[in-house]
Scaffold this motif. Structure first.
Motif, PDB file in Angstrom:
ATOM      1  N   ILE A 154      -8.997  -2.170  -1.814  1.00  0.00           N
ATOM      2  CA  ILE A 154      -7.765  -2.846  -2.231  1.00  0.00           C
ATOM      3  C   ILE A 154      -7.264  -3.657  -1.051  1.00  0.00           C
ATOM      4  O   ILE A 154      -7.077  -3.125   0.043  1.00  0.00           O
ATOM      5  CB  ILE A 154      -6.699  -1.829  -2.675  1.00  0.00           C
ATOM      6  CG1 ILE A 154      -7.201  -1.004  -3.853  1.00  0.00           C
ATOM      7  CG2 ILE A 154      -5.390  -2.543  -3.013  1.00  0.00           C
ATOM      8  CD1 ILE A 154      -6.297   0.156  -4.234  1.00  0.00           C
ATOM      9  N   ILE A 159      -7.616   0.782   1.670  1.00  0.00           N
ATOM     10  CA  ILE A 159      -6.589  -0.257   1.554  1.00  0.00           C
ATOM     11  C   ILE A 159      -6.612  -1.077   2.837  1.00  0.00           C
ATOM     12  O   ILE A 159      -6.463  -0.533   3.926  1.00  0.00           O
ATOM     13  CB  ILE A 159      -5.199   0.349   1.321  1.00  0.00           C
ATOM     14  CG1 ILE A 159      -5.183   1.136   0.006  1.00  0.00           C
ATOM     15  CG2 ILE A 159      -4.132  -0.745   1.319  1.00  0.00           C
ATOM     16  CD1 ILE A 159      -3.905   1.904  -0.239  1.00  0.00           C
ATOM     17  N   VAL A 181     -11.381   5.227  -1.625  1.00  0.00           N
ATOM     18  CA  VAL A 181     -10.466   4.093  -1.740  1.00  0.00           C
ATOM     19  C   VAL A 181     -10.045   3.676  -0.340  1.00  0.00           C
ATOM     20  O   VAL A 181      -9.624   4.510   0.459  1.00  0.00           O
ATOM     21  CB  VAL A 181      -9.217   4.449  -2.579  1.00  0.00           C
ATOM     22  CG1 VAL A 181      -8.287   3.244  -2.699  1.00  0.00           C
ATOM     23  CG2 VAL A 181      -9.612   4.964  -3.959  1.00  0.00           C
ATOM     24  N   ALA A 186      -5.888   4.144  -8.526  1.00  0.00           N
ATOM     25  CA  ALA A 186      -7.231   3.557  -8.566  1.00  0.00           C
ATOM     26  C   ALA A 186      -8.276   4.640  -8.823  1.00  0.00           C
ATOM     27  O   ALA A 186      -9.226   4.436  -9.592  1.00  0.00           O
ATOM     28  CB  ALA A 186      -7.524   2.829  -7.262  1.00  0.00           C
ATOM     29  N   LEU A 215      -1.281   3.807  -4.925  1.00  0.00           N
ATOM     30  CA  LEU A 215      -2.435   2.938  -5.178  1.00  0.00           C
ATOM     31  C   LEU A 215      -3.733   3.738  -5.162  1.00  0.00           C
ATOM     32  O   LEU A 215      -4.588   3.577  -6.044  1.00  0.00           O
ATOM     33  CB  LEU A 215      -2.504   1.827  -4.133  1.00  0.00           C
ATOM     34  CG  LEU A 215      -1.523   0.671  -4.288  1.00  0.00           C
ATOM     35  CD1 LEU A 215      -1.554  -0.223  -3.050  1.00  0.00           C
ATOM     36  CD2 LEU A 215      -1.828  -0.135  -5.543  1.00  0.00           C
TER      37      LEU A 215
END
Length: 64
Positions: A6, A44, A42, A25, A21
């Protein structure tokens, strides 16, 4: 093993927003792709606002 990247501008995204987030996700790939959340990664990335462009111009954070 899903890997989700992301990218957001560095406009004071809070730890809580980042947590949401990551959680959201992860849940999305669980729901849509039936993936294991324990193997879903994940990341970011916060991009400096001056490195972001839209509609052919550099975004300076003043547009709303």
């Amino acid at each position: 093993m899903p890997y989700i990247n992301i990218k957001v501008t560095d406009e004071q995204v809070t730890k809580e927003q980042k947590r949401q987030l990551i959680e959201g996700a992860t849940q999305l790939v669980v729901d849509v792709l039936d993936k294991n959340p324990k193997t879903t990664h994940v990341v970011i990335e916060e991009i400096p606002i001056e490195n972001w462009g839209v509609n052919g111009t550099q975004y300076l954070g003043t547009e709303k």
